[in-house]
Scaffold this motif. Structure first.
Motif, PDB file in Angstrom:
ATOM      1  N   GLN A   1       5.427  95.502   5.431  1.00 23.30           N
ATOM      2  CA  GLN A   1       5.840  95.013   4.119  1.00 23.30           C
ATOM      3  C   GLN A   1       6.636  96.082   3.378  1.00 23.30           C
ATOM      4  O   GLN A   1       6.243  97.243   3.337  1.00 23.30           O
ATOM      5  CB  GLN A   1       4.628  94.635   3.289  1.00 23.30           C
ATOM      6  N   THR A   2       7.721  95.667   2.790  1.00 20.64           N
ATOM      7  CA  THR A   2       8.494  96.608   1.977  1.00 20.64           C
ATOM      8  C   THR A   2       7.788  96.822   0.637  1.00 20.64           C
ATOM      9  O   THR A   2       6.939  96.031   0.225  1.00 20.64           O
ATOM     10  CB  THR A   2       9.908  96.056   1.699  1.00 20.64           C
ATOM     11  N   ALA A   3       8.180  97.898  -0.042  1.00 23.39           N
ATOM     12  CA  ALA A   3       7.648  98.148  -1.390  1.00 23.39           C
ATOM     13  C   ALA A   3       8.011  96.984  -2.314  1.00 23.39           C
ATOM     14  O   ALA A   3       7.215  96.581  -3.170  1.00 23.39           O
ATOM     15  CB  ALA A   3       8.195  99.463  -1.939  1.00 23.39           C
ATOM     16  N   TYR A   4       9.211  96.453  -2.139  1.00 25.12           N
ATOM     17  CA  TYR A   4       9.653  95.331  -2.956  1.00 25.12           C
ATOM     18  C   TYR A   4       8.742  94.121  -2.778  1.00 25.12           C
ATOM     19  O   TYR A   4       8.315  93.496  -3.754  1.00 25.12           O
ATOM     20  CB  TYR A   4      11.102  94.981  -2.596  1.00 25.12           C
TER      21      TYR A   4
ATOM     22  N   GLU B   1      14.067 102.204  -1.828  1.00 24.91           N
ATOM     23  CA  GLU B   1      14.424 101.318  -0.709  1.00 24.91           C
ATOM     24  C   GLU B   1      15.797 100.684  -0.887  1.00 24.91           C
ATOM     25  O   GLU B   1      16.347 100.120   0.054  1.00 24.91           O
ATOM     26  CB  GLU B   1      13.450 100.129  -0.666  1.00 24.91           C
ATOM     27  N   GLY B   2      16.259 100.656  -2.148  1.00 27.40           N
ATOM     28  CA  GLY B   2      17.526  99.988  -2.435  1.00 27.40           C
ATOM     29  C   GLY B   2      17.356  98.527  -2.817  1.00 27.40           C
ATOM     30  O   GLY B   2      18.333  97.804  -2.952  1.00 27.40           O
ATOM     31  N   ALA B   3      16.101  98.101  -3.029  1.00 27.85           N
ATOM     32  CA  ALA B   3      15.867  96.685  -3.350  1.00 27.85           C
ATOM     33  C   ALA B   3      16.020  96.391  -4.842  1.00 27.85           C
ATOM     34  O   ALA B   3      16.375  95.277  -5.225  1.00 27.85           O
ATOM     35  CB  ALA B   3      14.461  96.275  -2.895  1.00 27.85           C
TER      36      ALA B   3
ATOM     37  N   LEU C   1      15.633  92.314 -11.938  1.00 24.99           N
ATOM     38  CA  LEU C   1      15.463  93.663 -11.389  1.00 24.99           C
ATOM     39  C   LEU C   1      16.087  93.811 -10.020  1.00 24.99           C
ATOM     40  O   LEU C   1      16.527  94.894  -9.634  1.00 24.99           O
ATOM     41  CB  LEU C   1      13.968  93.957 -11.239  1.00 24.99           C
ATOM     42  N   ALA C   2      16.070  92.732  -9.268  1.00 26.42           N
ATOM     43  CA  ALA C   2      16.520  92.820  -7.875  1.00 26.42           C
ATOM     44  C   ALA C   2      18.034  92.988  -7.819  1.00 26.42           C
ATOM     45  O   ALA C   2      18.769  92.422  -8.636  1.00 26.42           O
ATOM     46  CB  ALA C   2      16.098  91.577  -7.117  1.00 26.42           C
ATOM     47  N   LYS C   3      18.484  93.761  -6.857  1.00 28.97           N
ATOM     48  CA  LYS C   3      19.922  93.830  -6.617  1.00 28.97           C
ATOM     49  C   LYS C   3      20.335  92.530  -5.940  1.00 28.97           C
ATOM     50  O   LYS C   3      19.736  92.118  -4.951  1.00 28.97           O
ATOM     51  CB  LYS C   3      20.233  95.004  -5.675  1.00 28.97           C
ATOM     52  N   HIS C   4      21.341  91.899  -6.491  1.00 32.36           N
ATOM     53  CA  HIS C   4      21.739  90.615  -5.919  1.00 32.36           C
ATOM     54  C   HIS C   4      22.839  90.805  -4.901  1.00 32.36           C
ATOM     55  O   HIS C   4      23.684  91.685  -5.049  1.00 32.36           O
ATOM     56  CB  HIS C   4      22.172  89.658  -7.021  1.00 32.36           C
ATOM     57  N   ALA C   5      22.801  89.959  -3.907  1.00 32.45           N
ATOM     58  CA  ALA C   5      23.781  90.056  -2.818  1.00 32.45           C
ATOM     59  C   ALA C   5      25.203  89.928  -3.345  1.00 32.45           C
ATOM     60  O   ALA C   5      26.127  90.526  -2.828  1.00 32.45           O
ATOM     61  CB  ALA C   5      23.508  88.989  -1.774  1.00 32.45           C
TER      62      ALA C   5
END
Lengths: 209, 209
Positions: A93-96, A154-156, B204-208
């Motif tokens: 599982q990712t941190a995100y 992580e870049g998420a 919060l999430a980086k969007h594609a």
């Protein structure tokens, strides 16, 4: 667990009830602490609320502070379990993913334990019991901030807002539930958890994508 | 405005200060209400805190409830101005633009008036003054929920979360500031306002995309 019959003065619970056990006294105490404020509530107020004599209450609990301590532990134990589950070692599982999960689980805890979490969020450190609860809250906050930092690394997550601030705002939104959510309200817990994770992670705005 | 010299018992404000005027008494009262709880604070506590006699305080204010009322009005007047500006007739602005702006202005009000907004957010309706404040809060909440609904109707906000819930969560996040923000902290108000609007609207999430 022993039970105590209410006196005749305030038979508020309907007939045929077996009286009060320690859990029922704790529930009533938490409700009263939230309504009047902990410092402004006396054991005499609690006795009156329950229609019990003070000696009958002291048969079950040793002090007002013991009730506070039990109530805060109820909230803190559940929140700690949620955070520990999400921040432990979770292969694959990712941190995100773990952050989204802990947001969801926190919402479930707040809904299921709304009265004691409300009390916890109002604690200001006016006594040893309150300071110990604040210490446990700080431990949780630190774990959550670290998880946010991992998700950023992580870049998420977007990296334009400092992780500590993200964590405060994210859980500020989650915690605000206790101010208005009530179990007989319009929103079921799963729908609430969905709404909060969608708003926080994906945003309110419709994206061009 | 008249001022009152502190008695010798608690000269906490440094030498050369002219004493206390009504505004300074109000500030101290709000700080004490937030720390100890309004119901648990007496005018005697306030006198002690300021190093004044009770008659000296009553020279400036008529009652504890008057102090509460003034404090709540301070917060409510500012919030009302922010909401009225955003919900009034604004040619050329979409509801979405006005909603983003009211979020930003609310953050500014919370930062600039943190003590009185904190007090406002803890009001539970235990007196006439508190009920009147709750009434004014409800008016603000209704206006904000209507603005969210307009932004959804425009097609600017996702329509999967009910507007009333969006409004609660959005301002739940904004209001959570008062629990931890302090003016000597790490975040300046403009940066905070940016962070909150970005998280709430863009996620919060980086969007594609």
């Amino acid at each position: 667990m022993t039970t105590t019959e209410p006196t005749g003065s305030a038979p508020r619970r309907g007939r045929g009830r077996p009286g009060y056990d320690q859990a029922a006294i704790l529930r009533a105490a938490v409700e009263l602490f939230n309504r009047k404020g902990y410092d402004a509530t006396s054991m005499g107020d609690l006795a009156k609320e329950l229609g019990l004599t003070k000696p009958a209450i002291y048969h079950h609990v040793t002090s007002k502070e013991q009730l506070l301590s039990q109530a805060l532990d109820d909230a803190l134990d559940e929140l700690t379990a949620a955070v520990t589950a999400a921040t432990g070692d979770r292969a694959g599982q990712t941190a995100y993913e773990r952050l989204r999960e802990v947001v969801r689980r926190s919402v479930e805890v707040l809904v299921a334990h709304q009265p004691t979490v409300t009390l916890l969020l109002r604690v200001r450190g006016n006594s040893g019991v309150e300071l110990a609860a604040l210490e446990r809250r700080r431990w949780l906050d630190d774990r959550l901030a670290a998880l946010v930092a991992d998700a950023v690394a992580e870049g998420a997550l977007r990296d334009t807002v400092p992780p500590a601030l993200v964590s405060r705002l994210l859980f500020g939104m989650v915690n605000s539930l206790v101010e208005w959510y009530s179990a007989d309200g319009a929103y079921d817990p799963a729908m609430l958890a969905d709404a909060i994770t969608v708003i926080a992670f994906d945003g309110l705005a419709k994206h061009a994508a």
